[in-house]
Design a protein around this motif. Sequence first.
Motif, PDB file in Angstrom:
ATOM      1  N   UNK A  56       0.836  -1.201   0.000  1.00  0.00           N
ATOM      2  CA  UNK A  56       0.000   0.000   0.000  1.00  0.00           C
ATOM      3  C   UNK A  56       0.871   1.251   0.000  1.00  0.00           C
ATOM      4  N   UNK A  57       1.942   1.219   0.812  1.00  0.00           N
ATOM      5  CA  UNK A  57       2.845   2.367   0.884  1.00  0.00           C
ATOM      6  C   UNK A  57       3.509   2.602  -0.462  1.00  0.00           C
ATOM      7  N   UNK A  60       0.875   4.487  -2.405  1.00  0.00           N
ATOM      8  CA  UNK A  60       0.546   5.835  -1.903  1.00  0.00           C
ATOM      9  C   UNK A  60       1.748   6.762  -2.040  1.00  0.00           C
ATOM     10  N   UNK A  61       2.909   6.316  -1.552  1.00  0.00           N
ATOM     11  CA  UNK A  61       4.053   7.223  -1.480  1.00  0.00           C
ATOM     12  C   UNK A  61       4.831   7.255  -2.791  1.00  0.00           C
ATOM     13  N   UNK A  64       2.393   7.685  -5.947  1.00  0.00           N
ATOM     14  CA  UNK A  64       1.671   8.938  -5.774  1.00  0.00           C
ATOM     15  C   UNK A  64       2.608  10.119  -5.623  1.00  0.00           C
TER      16      UNK A  64
END
Lengths: 170, 118
Positions: A56-57, A60-61, A64
């Motif tokens: 997930x990180x 997201x990071x 993203x």
Amino acid sequence: MTIESILFYVLSAGAVGSALFVVSRRNPVVAALWLIFNFFCLAGLYLSLHAQFIAVIQIIVYAGAIMVLFLFVIMLLNLGDERRLVEGVTPRKVVGGILSIAVLVELWYVFLGTPSIQHAALGNRATEIGTVEHIGAQLFTKFLLPFEVTSLLLTAAIVGAIVLAKRKLD
Amino acid sequence: MIESYIPIFIMIVGAMGFAVVMGKMNEFVGPKRPSEEKLSTYESGMEPVRSARERFSVKFYMVAMLFIVFDIEVVFLYPWAVSYKLLGTPGFITMFVFIAVLLVGYFYVWRKGALEWD
């Protein structure tokens, strides 16, 4: 062949292929977009290793926030004519190639010498360690101080960014 | 184990498939009568003079930097929200302290006028 190993081969092929596209594209923006594809493949690989939080990180990071930064750097640098970046075989490239091959051989040697980590200390717990619940429970109890110190680090990052950029603006 | 991700996989494939099908369907179904005038970049606007690739203001970069920092804050909020029931009141306090320290940074940004565009 199990579904896990099929997934592994598909995602790895995607990651290696897109990484090759990243370094071979002339247009830096296209290369950055291939890098996003690469990040998604890596996120899939993390998921297949039961590391859900890292997956997930990764999205997201990296896919993203970091990619936004990459694209902005490309635009700030204003490369324009990409053909200027192309150069022939220079001594620097030859030395770089030799060093890259040396690193590859070293890594290969280390991997061959390392026993399989699959059945080492973790055992069956490996599947639950990477879950978000487990990370949350550990992070906010056992690793509380490092977590709180992180907020200071992030504040320092904010102040640093403002101080560096603001001087240019004013 | 891996089977539990099948719904997510179906959703990703469905979302990407929908986008591709809609985009391609427009290409095939929509009528096309191109002319030189229609194909110009801005049909009834100004003539484009230079390359659209221009040097961007550093302001954009500062916004991106701030976005990353607060994005990392969200990264910590995510596991906290998931295991919130398990952590209880102490968990609430720890996150309160974390956010409070970052709020100092936020107010610094605000007071310095970094959120203003001009």
